[in-house]
Design an enzyme around this catalytic site. Structure first.
Site, PDB file in Angstrom:
ATOM      1  N   HIS A 155      15.974  58.593   4.769  1.00 55.66           N
ATOM      2  CA  HIS A 155      16.269  60.031   4.989  1.00 55.66           C
ATOM      3  C   HIS A 155      15.060  61.005   4.857  1.00 55.66           C
ATOM      4  CE1 HIS A 155      20.740  60.036   4.745  1.00 55.66           C
ATOM      5  NE2 HIS A 155      20.735  59.252   3.582  1.00 55.66           N
ATOM      6  N   HIS A 165      16.658  52.945   2.041  1.00 54.68           N
ATOM      7  CA  HIS A 165      17.726  53.802   2.478  1.00 54.68           C
ATOM      8  C   HIS A 165      17.359  55.406   2.187  1.00 54.68           C
ATOM      9  CE1 HIS A 165      21.963  55.077   3.446  1.00 54.68           C
ATOM     10  NE2 HIS A 165      21.510  56.287   2.554  1.00 54.68           N
ATOM     11  N   GLU A 166      16.772  55.808   1.031  1.00 55.68           N
ATOM     12  CA  GLU A 166      16.369  57.160   0.624  1.00 55.68           C
ATOM     13  C   GLU A 166      15.287  57.362   1.236  1.00 55.68           C
ATOM     14  OE1 GLU A 166      18.680  58.960  -0.423  1.00 55.68           O
ATOM     15  OE2 GLU A 166      20.020  57.499  -1.192  1.00 55.68           O
TER      16      GLU A 166
END
Length: 173
Positions: free
Chosen positions: A140, A136-137
């Protein structure tokens, strides 16, 4: 150092790709890490959730991730590689849209290579929730939000309705 505003879903800067941190920028990373820590802690105080934050979420297009599950860890220039084609579906929320959950497709396991704050290279294999969190990170950093990883058109749920996602299936109507 400072609690900074978290960019919210709809802000076009969230879709931009971050640049790598160079060795000669390492000293300047420390204040950024403090800002990420302060901002994450302030978010937690309000929302009672949040395990990690990426620099683009506070408008800094650098490949830096701050994770605080048990003890803080900083990922500089992380590179994630799937360990197999096996995927899982998981309900995720995000600091950039805390009122929304997204059922996203993620790899079940991945390897992660990154630099720490001493510029040492670290390589680890991850599974389960930590693997999902890192994916998820890292997304980003590449300008990808979990809404782009939604399993299907019905894989979104408002926080106020999250009780429905605890069921084996989402209600269809």
């Amino acid at each position: 150092m400072a609690v900074l505003p978290i960019l919210r879903l709809g802000n076009p800067d969230l879709w931009k790709t971050s640049k790598a941190v160079a060795f000669d920028e390492l000293e300047g990373v420390h204040p950024l890490v403090e800002d990420l820590q302060d901002t994450l802690n302030a978010f937690r105080a309000v929302h009672r959730s949040g395990l990690s934050i990426a620099a683009p979420q506070i408008g800094v297009l650098k490949r830096v991730v701050y994770i605080q599950v048990t003890s803080p860890i900083v990922l500089l220039n992380p590179v994630m590689e799937p360990l197999s084609d096996e995927t899982v579906q998981t309900w995720e929320n995000c600091l950039s849209f805390p009122e929304l959950y997204v059922r996203a497709k993620r790899y079940g396991a991945c390897s992660l290579t990154y630099r720490d704050l001493a510029w040492r290279e670290v390589k680890v294999s991850l599974t389960g929730e930590v693997s999902v969190l890192v994916q998820h990170e890292c997304d980003h950093l590449d300008g990808i939000l979990s809404v782009s990883r939604a399993a299907d058109a019905r894989s979104v749920c408002l926080d106020s309705e999250k009780g429905f996602i605890r069921r084996p299936r989402m209600p269809m109507d």
